[in-house]
Design an enzyme around this catalytic site. Sequence first.
Site, short mmCIF file in Angstrom:
data_model
loop_
_atom_site.label_atom_id
_atom_site.label_comp_id
_atom_site.label_asym_id
_atom_site.label_seq_id
_atom_site.Cartn_x
_atom_site.Cartn_y
_atom_site.Cartn_z
CD GLU A 1 -6.42 11.09 -5.87
OE1 GLU A 1 -5.27 10.88 -6.27
OE2 GLU A 1 -7.36 10.31 -6.05
CG ASP B 1 -1.88 1.14 1.21
OD1 ASP B 1 -1.46 2.28 0.89
OD2 ASP B 1 -3.06 0.91 1.50
CG HIS B 2 1.26 4.40 -3.11
ND1 HIS B 2 -0.02 4.11 -3.50
CD2 HIS B 2 1.39 5.74 -3.17
CE1 HIS B 2 -0.64 5.24 -3.78
NE2 HIS B 2 0.19 6.25 -3.58
CG HIS C 1 -4.36 4.43 -0.67
ND1 HIS C 1 -3.38 3.47 -0.65
CD2 HIS C 1 -4.56 4.70 -1.99
CE1 HIS C 1 -3.01 3.19 -1.88
NE2 HIS C 1 -3.72 3.92 -2.71
C1 BG6 Z 1 -3.69 4.95 -6.17
C2 BG6 Z 1 -5.06 5.03 -6.76
O1 BG6 Z 1 -3.54 3.77 -5.43
O2 BG6 Z 1 -3.45 6.07 -5.32
C3 BG6 Z 1 -5.21 6.33 -7.54
O3 BG6 Z 1 -5.29 3.92 -7.62
C4 BG6 Z 1 -4.86 7.52 -6.67
O4 BG6 Z 1 -6.53 6.45 -8.06
C5 BG6 Z 1 -3.51 7.31 -5.99
O5 BG6 Z 1 -4.84 8.68 -7.48
C6 BG6 Z 1 -3.23 8.41 -4.97
O6 BG6 Z 1 -1.92 8.30 -4.51
P1 BG6 Z 1 -0.98 9.56 -4.28
O7 BG6 Z 1 0.31 9.00 -3.82
O8 BG6 Z 1 -0.92 10.29 -5.58
O9 BG6 Z 1 -1.69 10.38 -3.23
#
Ligand code: BG6
Length: 504
Positions: free
Chosen positions: A235, A196-197, A259
């Site tokens: 976003e 989960d990044h 997330h």
């Molecule tokens: C991803 C989603 O996991 O996370 C995207 O699939 C989203 O839809 C993104 O835009 C958001 O990550 P970050 O790091 O840009 O906040």
Amino acid sequence: MSDRIARTDAAPAPDCTLVIFGATGDLTHRLLMPALYNLARWKLLPTHFAILGVSRTEMSSQDYRADLTERVRGFITQKGGEAGGGTFDDAVWAGLADRISYMAGDLADPKTFASVKERLAEAPGGGSVLFYLAVAANLFGPTVRRLGEAGLLQEPEGAWRRVIIEKPFGHDLASARALNREILGCLSEEQIFRIDHFLGKETVQNIMAFRFGNGLFEPLWNRDHIDHVQITVSETVGVEGRGRFYETTGALRDMVPNHLFQLFTLVAMEPPVSFAAEAVRDKKQEVLLAAPSASPEAAVRGQYTAGDVQGRPVKDYRHEPDVAGDSRTETFVALRLAVDNWRWAGVPFYLRTGKAMTRRDTEIAIRFKPAPLALFRGTGVEAPIENWLVLQLQPDEGISLQFGAKVPGQTVRLDAVDMRFCYKDYFKIEPSTGYETLIYDAMTGDSTLFQRADMIEEGWRVVQPVLDAEGSEPAFYAAGSTGPAEADALLAREGRAWRPLHGA
Ligand code: BG6
């Protein structure tokens, strides 16, 4: 300002080979390769190391490397991108590129795995292999199975075999359970790194440091002092050409059980006994176990219509490429959750996330209970000052505390003022994708920042009733707004309101 960059004091990861399935995909280009470049720059890659990229496109290793060079250079130097804003060090990249090779292969064909095996026999990683599944979600299970059938998951004496699995991990509770069952048939839990990044982000990792590294906040961190918590991931981007993926996913599946729940569990967890992976993950899991499943009545699903996001015209979601003209997929979701334990009973957690919103803002806002007003009766103070503690995760990373102060003058009046810490004022922050930490941790075998099987399933369990109630018309909101009015009503009916969106 401190010059301290934490990464430089870590040791290089142990020797291994990294096999990337999906080597020509967007994730590899945009995030994995720039992250590997950064790791090389920080001297954190293994001494004996190789990368094998696997994808369907026929191409030589030389062409693959040449293509990557231009792409990575672009991502690293591009202003405003994930890893961007840096200078590209040709020598560092050349050193990394030398270790990259490529083979074309179809993941449905067992011969591909036989070829990977042959390549690995010659690789310099001492038998340890990290397989990265940067592929479509429907290939996670079958790929792990084929790796197992080819004998690639068996750990040779003194070496390890690990698999990184991207999100989305399942699309509901039943499919997540099935996928866990399937991969756990071929791998032990310690070999699986479900990514989960968000957990790779410094500001997200700082939540625990902030809570448990200070004596100040923890005594207040409970139902006696906290009125409610708001978690926002807003976003400005729309679906950006990902219509096909997004139509079957939607904001809830894409963002919430992964997330947003990372932020939710980090903010609500009990202190772990140590930073050991299981100690931390157990405490996060306990939050989910204590969270009743979300009620569809306390959820709002929204979809953006045409509008203007910061001067950029955005078309109606239903007119995006690969999106059905009558799509009911949500691009926004707001939920009210609870945690039924001694710390949190009675404290609502409001979560919201949306695309094509007016601002990009990821924040956790904690609203403390107000002071009694009696003392100020008869003065100019008519309403209590709101005390907010805000962890601003992106952009403008920082932490702020809002409290009341006397407005100078002869009459007693209070105004809300802000005390603010900005990361960039104190730390030299290197541009990074967030994947650096995660890849490095997987190589060193540290699972703290990865999802365990039971955490994934519990997350889906919490949102499942809202998924079950899908299919109704979403609430509409204009692109460039703060979301549908129904989301405001969700809080208003409990006498609360969303904080305005901050950020850029
Ligand atoms: C991803 C989603 O996991 O996370 C995207 O699939 C989203 O839809 C993104 O835009 C958001 O990550 P970050 O790091 O840009 O906040």
